[in-house]
Enzyme design. Structure first.
Site, mmCIF file in Angstrom:
data_model
loop_
_atom_site.group_PDB
_atom_site.id
_atom_site.type_symbol
_atom_site.label_atom_id
_atom_site.label_comp_id
_atom_site.label_asym_id
_atom_site.label_seq_id
_atom_site.Cartn_x
_atom_site.Cartn_y
_atom_site.Cartn_z
ATOM 1 C CG HIS A 175 43.755 39.748 37.533
ATOM 2 N ND1 HIS A 175 44.207 38.778 36.664
ATOM 3 C CD2 HIS A 175 44.762 39.943 38.434
ATOM 4 C CE1 HIS A 175 45.429 38.406 37.036
ATOM 5 N NE2 HIS A 175 45.772 39.098 38.104
ATOM 6 C CG HIS A 233 50.329 41.464 37.211
ATOM 7 N ND1 HIS A 233 49.171 41.488 36.465
ATOM 8 C CD2 HIS A 233 50.155 40.494 38.148
ATOM 9 C CE1 HIS A 233 48.342 40.564 36.917
ATOM 10 N NE2 HIS A 233 48.914 39.949 37.935
ATOM 11 C CG ASP A 259 48.145 40.758 41.471
ATOM 12 O OD1 ASP A 259 47.172 40.631 40.702
ATOM 13 O OD2 ASP A 259 49.138 39.998 41.444
ATOM 14 C CG HIS A 314 47.512 37.581 45.965
ATOM 15 N ND1 HIS A 314 46.943 38.650 45.310
ATOM 16 C CD2 HIS A 314 47.999 36.763 44.990
ATOM 17 C CE1 HIS A 314 47.070 38.484 44.002
ATOM 18 N NE2 HIS A 314 47.710 37.353 43.787
#
Length: 286
Positions: free
Chosen positions: A79, A237, A241, A264
């Site tokens: 973030h 969101h 990321d 991720h």
């Protein structure tokens, strides 16, 4: 496109808790000279070496992106990295008190506010960019991510959840500072109530709360009293990321990044695949 490198005007500190360990955490952002890059350092560990914010330094990608290894690891950098990248900041030292970057409100908004409060300084050095020259794709099961040539910086992120509240959502947009501020920076990290006990048992999500997470209840409704900030807040969101994870390429990129059911790990694998193929990109100066 910013032609010159930037840092921040003066030091600024943000404090909170780590979303996974639940312990107090703080991040102190300090100005850095041109060509320094983004460096993280554990201020709570004596003589700890700084860690470059680069994909080569990723230690783990389980529920968050981590840099470094062993006792000096720094978790949940995405973030903050997203905010740094979106604001066009090239040089910064980040001192972390504790093993995690504070989760704050689960978005990039507080990091942006902190930078806004101290200002940004233009430096006497040209920026460099990674320009994508050909498509590079990685796959994992039914998930995939790819870079391809594009005249700009574009993200096309698609998610697909069994949960009917989320379902299939896609965010496709050129992303610059203005777009990030308006469309992505306030989108919250999210999770499912049904996963809470399992995560707690694994020592994770101990700092998660309705103040920093968007929570989906067992009846597939939003637990948070304020509801959704965007009807597609979930994919926004995930795009936030991705902006942070891709910033670990070390330089801003010119091209399009697309993903389906990513996260991720897939984001970092895509960056590694790109950088490992010297024919897939070139480094250019603004």
């Amino acid at each position: 496109m910013n032609a010159y490198q930037k840092t921040i005007g003066r030091a600024v500190t943000l404090s909170g808790v780590g979303v996974h360990g639940g312990a107090p955490a703080s991040a102190r952002l300090l100005p850095a000279d041109a060509d320094t890059g983004i460096l993280f350092q554990r201020s709570d560990i004596k003589d700890s070496a700084p860690v470059c914010a680069h994909v080569s330094q990723i230690g783990a990608t389980d529920l968050c992106t981590s840099l470094g290894a062993r006792e000096a690891r720094i978790d949940t950098v995405e973030h903050l990295m997203a905010a740094i990248s979106a604001l066009g900041i090239d040089n910064l030292v980040v001192e972390i008190e504790g093993p995690e970057v504070p989760i704050l409100d689960g978005t990039s908004a507080r990091f942006i506010e902190a930078v806004d409060s101290v200002g940004v300084v233009t430096q006497d050095a040209k920026r460099r960019f990674i320009r994508i020259l050909k498509t590079v794709r990685v796959e994992a099961g039914n998930s995939w991510g790819e870079f391809r040539p594009y005249d700009g910086t574009r993200f096309e992120v698609e998610i697909d959840f069994e949960c009917p509240l989320i379902g299939r959502q896609k965010f496709a947009h050129d992303v610059d500072e203005e777009t990030f501020r308006k469309e992505l920076s306030t989108a919250r990290t999210f999770g499912f109530m049904k996963d809470v006990e399992r995560l707690w048992a694994a020592g994770l999500a101990l700092g998660a709360s309705l103040d920093n997470s968007l929570v989906i209840g067992d009846d597939n409704s939003i637990v948070n009293a304020d509801g959704l900030r965007f009807k597609d807040e979930f994919v926004r969101h995930k795009t936030l990321d991705a902006v942070g994870d891709l910033a670990l390429a070390g330089l801003p990129f010119i091209g399009c990044f697309s993903s389906y059911r990513g996260g991720h790990r897939l984001n970092s694998e895509a960056v590694k695949a790109l950088l490992s193929d010297e024919t897939a990109f070139e480094i250019i100066e603004a």
